[in-house]
Design a protein around this motif. Sequence first.
Motif, PDB file in Angstrom:
ATOM      1  N   GLY A  55       0.818  -1.218   0.000  1.00 43.89           N
ATOM      2  CA  GLY A  55       0.000   0.000   0.000  1.00 43.89           C
ATOM      3  C   GLY A  55       0.845   1.258   0.000  1.00 43.89           C
ATOM      4  O   GLY A  55       0.547   2.226  -0.711  1.00 43.89           O
ATOM      5  N   LEU A  56       1.940   1.236   0.743  1.00 45.30           N
ATOM      6  CA  LEU A  56       2.839   2.401   0.780  1.00 45.30           C
ATOM      7  C   LEU A  56       3.597   2.547  -0.538  1.00 45.30           C
ATOM      8  O   LEU A  56       3.778   3.654  -1.049  1.00 45.30           O
ATOM      9  CB  LEU A  56       3.804   2.270   1.952  1.00 45.30           C
ATOM     10  CG  LEU A  56       3.166   2.357   3.344  1.00 45.30           C
ATOM     11  CD1 LEU A  56       4.216   2.110   4.423  1.00 45.30           C
ATOM     12  CD2 LEU A  56       2.479   3.701   3.555  1.00 45.30           C
ATOM     13  N   GLN A  57       4.007   1.398  -1.107  1.00 45.06           N
ATOM     14  CA  GLN A  57       4.681   1.446  -2.412  1.00 45.06           C
ATOM     15  C   GLN A  57       3.747   2.068  -3.455  1.00 45.06           C
ATOM     16  O   GLN A  57       4.137   2.967  -4.213  1.00 45.06           O
ATOM     17  CB  GLN A  57       5.084   0.027  -2.848  1.00 45.06           C
ATOM     18  CG  GLN A  57       5.676  -0.049  -4.241  1.00 45.06           C
ATOM     19  CD  GLN A  57       5.855  -1.482  -4.727  1.00 45.06           C
ATOM     20  OE1 GLN A  57       5.589  -2.449  -4.002  1.00 45.06           O
ATOM     21  NE2 GLN A  57       6.314  -1.625  -5.951  1.00 45.06           N
ATOM     22  N   THR A  58       2.500   1.643  -3.446  1.00 50.57           N
ATOM     23  CA  THR A  58       1.517   2.169  -4.401  1.00 50.57           C
ATOM     24  C   THR A  58       1.238   3.646  -4.153  1.00 50.57           C
ATOM     25  O   THR A  58       1.181   4.449  -5.097  1.00 50.57           O
ATOM     26  CB  THR A  58       0.213   1.353  -4.294  1.00 50.57           C
ATOM     27  OG1 THR A  58       0.511  -0.030  -4.510  1.00 50.57           O
ATOM     28  CG2 THR A  58      -0.819   1.828  -5.310  1.00 50.57           C
ATOM     29  N   ALA A  59       1.098   4.021  -2.890  1.00 49.70           N
ATOM     30  CA  ALA A  59       0.783   5.419  -2.566  1.00 49.70           C
ATOM     31  C   ALA A  59       1.896   6.347  -3.032  1.00 49.70           C
ATOM     32  O   ALA A  59       1.652   7.408  -3.615  1.00 49.70           O
ATOM     33  CB  ALA A  59       0.564   5.560  -1.055  1.00 49.70           C
ATOM     34  N   ALA A  60       3.153   5.949  -2.805  1.00 49.60           N
ATOM     35  CA  ALA A  60       4.276   6.801  -3.233  1.00 49.60           C
ATOM     36  C   ALA A  60       4.320   6.883  -4.752  1.00 49.60           C
ATOM     37  O   ALA A  60       4.514   7.959  -5.329  1.00 49.60           O
ATOM     38  CB  ALA A  60       5.590   6.244  -2.686  1.00 49.60           C
ATOM     39  N   TYR A  61       4.096   5.751  -5.418  1.00 57.49           N
ATOM     40  CA  TYR A  61       4.141   5.733  -6.890  1.00 57.49           C
ATOM     41  C   TYR A  61       3.052   6.626  -7.475  1.00 57.49           C
ATOM     42  O   TYR A  61       3.292   7.437  -8.360  1.00 57.49           O
ATOM     43  CB  TYR A  61       3.978   4.294  -7.386  1.00 57.49           C
ATOM     44  CG  TYR A  61       3.939   4.151  -8.889  1.00 57.49           C
ATOM     45  CD1 TYR A  61       2.752   3.881  -9.563  1.00 57.49           C
ATOM     46  CD2 TYR A  61       5.112   4.304  -9.637  1.00 57.49           C
ATOM     47  CE1 TYR A  61       2.726   3.763 -10.944  1.00 57.49           C
ATOM     48  CE2 TYR A  61       5.095   4.183 -11.022  1.00 57.49           C
ATOM     49  CZ  TYR A  61       3.888   3.911 -11.666  1.00 57.49           C
ATOM     50  OH  TYR A  61       3.871   3.802 -13.040  1.00 57.49           O
ATOM     51  N   GLU A  62       1.834   6.486  -6.943  1.00 58.39           N
ATOM     52  CA  GLU A  62       0.711   7.266  -7.481  1.00 58.39           C
ATOM     53  C   GLU A  62       0.876   8.758  -7.204  1.00 58.39           C
ATOM     54  O   GLU A  62       0.446   9.603  -7.983  1.00 58.39           O
ATOM     55  CB  GLU A  62      -0.611   6.739  -6.903  1.00 58.39           C
ATOM     56  CG  GLU A  62      -0.966   5.355  -7.462  1.00 58.39           C
ATOM     57  CD  GLU A  62      -2.239   4.757  -6.870  1.00 58.39           C
ATOM     58  OE1 GLU A  62      -2.728   3.747  -7.405  1.00 58.39           O
ATOM     59  OE2 GLU A  62      -2.740   5.311  -5.854  1.00 58.39           O
ATOM     60  N   ALA A  63       1.548   9.073  -6.099  1.00 56.24           N
ATOM     61  CA  ALA A  63       1.777  10.498  -5.774  1.00 56.24           C
ATOM     62  C   ALA A  63       3.022  11.039  -6.470  1.00 56.24           C
ATOM     63  O   ALA A  63       3.356  12.218  -6.344  1.00 56.24           O
ATOM     64  CB  ALA A  63       1.914  10.660  -4.256  1.00 56.24           C
TER      65      ALA A  63
END
Length: 367
Positions: A109-117
């Motif tokens: 979830g953190l990997q995805t959040a950083a990527y999307e941001a």
Amino acid sequence: MSTNARKLKVGIVGGGFMGQVHGRAALVSGATVVGAVGSSPARAEAAAEATGAERGFGTLDELLAADVDVVHVCTPNNTHRDVTLKALDAGKHVVCEKPLATSVEDAIGLQTAAYEAQLVGAVPFVYRYHPMVRELRARIAAGDAGVITSLHGSYLQDWLAGADDQNWRVDDTTGGPSRTFADIGSHWCDLTEFVTGDRIAAISAQLRTVRAQRGGVEVKTEDLATAQFRTEAGVVGTIVVSQVAAGRKNRLYLEVSGTESSFGFDQEDPDRLWVGHVDASQVLTRDPGTLSPDALRVNRLPAGHAQGYQDAFDSFVADSYAAVLGDRPDGLPDFAAGARSARVVDAVLRSAANDSAWIPVDHAVDN
Ligand code: SOE
């Protein structure tokens, strides 16, 4: 070291040992440490003092409202997810201590959040930054090992050997379901995959809790673990990790055995690399004059001036800041590496809970 880092303003959450290490590295990289967060005004001032920050902040929200570009998360493992998400939501790049999170789901979830941001997320698998590790990686990439036949080693410490030695990592509610493997086995596995370019495909593990109680409290996390594994390329390997091994302080040892050459790296002697041959083995000592370009990039001192843990950390933070400023530094351990590590730890826990059954390690999704 990126001279542009002088433009960066950073904040540190947590003023313990790792907060101090992060703070020193931030200052060496040329950034301004605007503030450090402590859980009370007194602890905030102590955190500022410990991390070299200009001031203390009583809450994370106050820090996030300040003019900072990067947040360093140096708090207990169970807080990493929420602190990191809040920082990302506030538009801050994040350097989050390992483990990135205490579950695979949260780490992804953190990997995805950083990527999307489109924000940088980095995790200090710091041993990648010893120059002789980069030299090892370059020699393997050049084919010097021949066919890699086995990977083996250990990561041994003794800071929890005493019956009443305590730390928040012992408590599964603050440290997470795995202690020793998540804390230091993660380093060994990351380093092994980093230098070989191979990945652990399946693992069989066992855990042991030697000190069933500490301070009268039941311990649910492991003091030590052993594991055997095979990689996607078919290489076999074994590892022993322990935090109750008297006499060993921070001794990560990795040996890569090959048909042409073998290599041995000892984190407690990081300026040297053993190179084994059938006919004439040798010990290479770090010398900028002979290092490969990849190793030279993270070299900080002349030959004969020993580099150590903080130097490696300084190079990791410098690369993290270079990424924040738009560069793509080679070998930066990002949140994808953090999520990868969570997958390996999860497979170890599932194996140990199922009579050391062989458990596949899902291939990480790099982004
Ligand atoms: C304690 O085991 C510790 O500080 C780890 O948390 C670090 O990741 C490791 O580099 C040194 O030991």
